[in-house]
Design a protein around this motif. Structure first.
Motif, mmCIF file in Angstrom:
data_model
loop_
_atom_site.group_PDB
_atom_site.id
_atom_site.type_symbol
_atom_site.label_atom_id
_atom_site.label_comp_id
_atom_site.label_asym_id
_atom_site.label_seq_id
_atom_site.Cartn_x
_atom_site.Cartn_y
_atom_site.Cartn_z
ATOM 1 N N ALA A 108 -11.407 -1.297 -16.947
ATOM 2 C CA ALA A 108 -10.349 -0.379 -17.378
ATOM 3 C C ALA A 108 -10.444 0.949 -16.643
ATOM 4 C CB ALA A 108 -10.439 -0.147 -18.888
ATOM 5 N N GLU A 109 -11.653 1.306 -16.206
ATOM 6 C CA GLU A 109 -11.825 2.565 -15.484
ATOM 7 C C GLU A 109 -11.120 2.525 -14.124
ATOM 8 O OE1 GLU A 109 -15.408 5.741 -14.546
ATOM 9 O OE2 GLU A 109 -15.571 4.224 -16.116
ATOM 10 N N PHE A 110 -11.116 1.369 -13.473
ATOM 11 C CA PHE A 110 -10.384 1.261 -12.209
ATOM 12 C C PHE A 110 -8.886 1.483 -12.423
ATOM 13 C CE2 PHE A 110 -14.148 -1.187 -10.749
ATOM 14 C CZ PHE A 110 -14.375 -0.508 -9.560
ATOM 15 N N PHE A 111 -8.363 0.931 -13.513
ATOM 16 C CA PHE A 111 -6.939 1.099 -13.804
ATOM 17 C C PHE A 111 -6.618 2.545 -14.153
ATOM 18 C CE2 PHE A 111 -7.246 -3.428 -14.003
ATOM 19 C CZ PHE A 111 -5.987 -3.905 -13.671
ATOM 20 N N LEU A 112 -7.510 3.190 -14.901
ATOM 21 C CA LEU A 112 -7.299 4.603 -15.228
ATOM 22 C C LEU A 112 -7.341 5.464 -13.973
ATOM 23 C CD1 LEU A 112 -9.424 4.814 -18.503
ATOM 24 C CD2 LEU A 112 -6.950 5.114 -18.334
ATOM 25 N N LEU A 113 -8.263 5.174 -13.076
ATOM 26 C CA LEU A 113 -8.321 5.908 -11.810
ATOM 27 C C LEU A 113 -7.081 5.642 -10.961
ATOM 28 C CD1 LEU A 113 -12.090 5.422 -10.883
ATOM 29 C CD2 LEU A 113 -10.982 7.585 -11.479
ATOM 30 N N ALA A 114 -6.526 4.432 -11.073
ATOM 31 C CA ALA A 114 -5.311 4.104 -10.323
ATOM 32 C C ALA A 114 -4.116 4.921 -10.829
ATOM 33 C CB ALA A 114 -5.016 2.609 -10.420
ATOM 34 N N VAL A 115 -3.950 5.001 -12.153
ATOM 35 C CA VAL A 115 -2.820 5.779 -12.680
ATOM 36 C C VAL A 115 -3.033 7.274 -12.436
ATOM 37 C CG1 VAL A 115 -2.232 4.034 -14.394
ATOM 38 C CG2 VAL A 115 -3.765 5.893 -15.054
ATOM 39 N N MET A 116 -4.294 7.701 -12.391
ATOM 40 C CA MET A 116 -4.581 9.100 -12.057
ATOM 41 C C MET A 116 -4.215 9.391 -10.604
ATOM 42 S SD MET A 116 -8.181 9.306 -14.120
ATOM 43 C CE MET A 116 -8.698 10.970 -13.794
ATOM 44 N N SER A 117 -4.458 8.434 -9.726
ATOM 45 C CA SER A 117 -4.092 8.634 -8.318
ATOM 46 C C SER A 117 -2.569 8.698 -8.176
ATOM 47 C CB SER A 117 -4.670 7.512 -7.450
ATOM 48 O OG SER A 117 -4.026 6.277 -7.692
ATOM 49 N N TYR A 118 -1.855 7.889 -8.950
ATOM 50 C CA TYR A 118 -0.388 7.945 -8.916
ATOM 51 C C TYR A 118 0.110 9.285 -9.449
ATOM 52 C CZ TYR A 118 4.493 6.898 -9.901
ATOM 53 O OH TYR A 118 5.872 6.943 -9.935
ATOM 54 N N ASP A 119 -0.522 9.757 -10.514
ATOM 55 C CA ASP A 119 -0.165 11.069 -11.068
ATOM 56 C C ASP A 119 -0.347 12.168 -10.032
ATOM 57 O OD1 ASP A 119 0.157 13.079 -13.428
ATOM 58 O OD2 ASP A 119 -1.794 13.587 -12.573
ATOM 59 N N ARG A 120 -1.451 12.136 -9.289
ATOM 60 C CA ARG A 120 -1.703 13.144 -8.251
ATOM 61 C C ARG A 120 -0.700 12.998 -7.100
ATOM 62 N NH1 ARG A 120 -2.595 17.144 -9.607
ATOM 63 N NH2 ARG A 120 -1.645 16.204 -11.434
ATOM 64 N N TYR A 121 -0.346 11.753 -6.789
ATOM 65 C CA TYR A 121 0.626 11.520 -5.715
ATOM 66 C C TYR A 121 1.978 12.146 -6.061
ATOM 67 C CZ TYR A 121 4.201 9.047 -3.069
ATOM 68 O OH TYR A 121 5.304 8.745 -2.307
ATOM 69 N N VAL A 122 2.449 11.896 -7.276
ATOM 70 C CA VAL A 122 3.740 12.457 -7.704
ATOM 71 C C VAL A 122 3.669 13.979 -7.772
ATOM 72 C CG1 VAL A 122 5.477 12.524 -9.541
ATOM 73 C CG2 VAL A 122 4.331 10.367 -8.990
ATOM 74 N N SER A 123 2.553 14.504 -8.292
ATOM 75 C CA SER A 123 2.415 15.953 -8.443
ATOM 76 C C SER A 123 2.426 16.682 -7.108
ATOM 77 C CB SER A 123 1.113 16.259 -9.194
ATOM 78 O OG SER A 123 0.887 17.652 -9.260
ATOM 79 N N ILE A 124 1.766 16.117 -6.101
ATOM 80 C CA ILE A 124 1.615 16.805 -4.815
ATOM 81 C C ILE A 124 2.733 16.446 -3.834
ATOM 82 C CG2 ILE A 124 0.109 17.009 -2.776
ATOM 83 C CD1 ILE A 124 -2.262 16.638 -4.755
ATOM 84 N N CYS A 125 3.132 15.176 -3.840
ATOM 85 C CA CYS A 125 4.124 14.726 -2.854
ATOM 86 C C CYS A 125 5.563 14.828 -3.353
ATOM 87 C CB CYS A 125 3.815 13.286 -2.438
ATOM 88 S SG CYS A 125 2.161 13.068 -1.745
ATOM 89 N N LYS A 126 5.748 14.794 -4.679
ATOM 90 C CA LYS A 126 7.099 14.896 -5.246
ATOM 91 C C LYS A 126 7.098 15.868 -6.428
ATOM 92 C CE LYS A 126 8.249 10.146 -3.933
ATOM 93 N NZ LYS A 126 8.754 8.822 -4.387
ATOM 94 N N PRO A 127 6.724 17.120 -6.184
ATOM 95 C CA PRO A 127 6.552 18.075 -7.290
ATOM 96 C C PRO A 127 7.809 18.330 -8.110
ATOM 97 C CG PRO A 127 6.538 19.194 -5.157
ATOM 98 C CD PRO A 127 6.466 17.733 -4.870
ATOM 99 N N LEU A 128 8.986 18.292 -7.482
ATOM 100 C CA LEU A 128 10.231 18.558 -8.209
ATOM 101 C C LEU A 128 10.579 17.420 -9.180
ATOM 102 C CD1 LEU A 128 12.430 20.086 -5.339
ATOM 103 C CD2 LEU A 128 11.112 21.278 -7.110
#
Length: 315
Positions: A108-128
């Motif tokens: 489950a930790e791999f999946f949590l890290l995966a959704v965290m990476s997606y969260d960072r991707y949206v925050s930095i690459c698509k902030p609006l």
């Protein structure tokens, strides 16, 4: 095998000089367990009570740290009991249950890290678009998905191993808890179980890692082309996740390979490496997020500073 009222016992044969070091083992692991619970839940508490930390990134961090506590609780209570027992044994049914929770909570930790990476991707690459994409509903769906999929995966080998058709030819595990070493107990591993094991590694380990690496590669490319402020934000928020991923991946590789190469290690070396799975990683996470995440570190300092001031006032 020891039959008491038709109960099948599995003996845990991975301990070294228990008669000599049992109290040292117990003190070490009890201290580590308390520290794991306190350190992880302290960060969770800070995220819970501070409204400025009520953002998806911190919610995912809190979920990851709660998962660490669950992960430790699959092994530590039984380890502590074994350290003080004359015989280190567990019923086959309890062994399978420990196996299930270990491979439910761990991946489950791999999946949590995966959704965290997606969260960072949206925050930095698509902030609006971040507020419209990472809504409370999205966060809830991601969290449920991160625990539901590994729970379903872990239930399949549990059902297979619980089958009456599975015959045991060994009743000794060369380890200190029931991880994938339970496969060595069977006379012949069912082909379906071996095939599913390969599929599970691909589905719940390799694919999340590839997704994480892809997300951070995109972040790295966007950050390199952007301003210094964007690069700083990316480094501050992404580095802790990558450190945790690196740590988890190394320990997972060892856990996956242990059955295939365990004969190459001495009993002492195998014990030390197995202890790292349950000792190092759950302690590593809260310190990484506590000291590397700027906002969490700020509240952490404030919490301990207030406690220090109260103690000085009382004295």
């Amino acid at each position: 095998m020891n039959n008491e009222m038709n109960v099948t016992y599995i003996f845990l044969d991975g301990y070294v000089e228990m008669s000599k070091y049992r109290y040292a083992y117990f003190l070490l692991m009890f201290s580590a367990y308390v520290l794991i619970i306190c350190s992880n839940l302290t960060i969770v508490y800070l995220i819970w009570v501070n409204k400025n930390l009520h953002e998806p990134m911190y919610v995912f961090i809190a979920a990851l740290l709660v998962n660490c506590v669950f992960y430790s609780s699959t092994t530590y209570p039984k380890l502590l009991i074994d350290f003080l027992s004359e015989k280190q044994r567990i019923t086959y049914e309890a062994c399978l249950l420990q196996f299930y929770f270990f491979y439910f909570v761990g991946p489950a930790e791999f999946f949590l890290l995966a959704v965290m990476s997606y969260d960072r991707y949206v925050s930095i690459c698509k902030p609006l678009l971040y507020p419209t994409i990472m809504t409370n509903t999205t966060v809830t769906i991601f969290l449920v998905f991160s625990w539901f999929v590994p729970a379903c995966h872990a239930s399949i080998p549990l059902i297979m191993l619980s089958s009456t058709k599975v015959k045991l030819c060994s009743f000794n595990i060369r380890g200190i808890f029931c991880n994938n070493a339970v496969y060595t107990l069977q006379c012949v591993m069912p082909r379906s179980l071996a095939i599913f094991g390969v599929f599970a590694i691909l589905d719940i380990v390799i694919l999340p890692i590839l997704f994480i690496l892809f997300s951070y590669t995109k972040i790295l490319i966007i950050s390199y082309r952007s301003s210094k402020e964007v690069r700083r934000k990316a480094a501050e928020t992404c580095l802790p996740h990558l450190l945790v991923l690196f740590s988890l991946t190394l320990l997972s590789v060892y856990d996956i390979c242990i059955v295939r190469v365990e004969s190459d290690f001495s009993k002492t070396a195998r014990l030390i490496m197995t202890l790292q799975i349950v000792l190092y990683h759950p302690l590593f996470n809260p310190f990484i997020y506590g000291f590397k995440m700027k906002e969490i570190y700020k509240h952490l300092k404030r919490l301990f500073w207030q406690g220090k001031r109260k103690n000085c006032t009382l004295s």
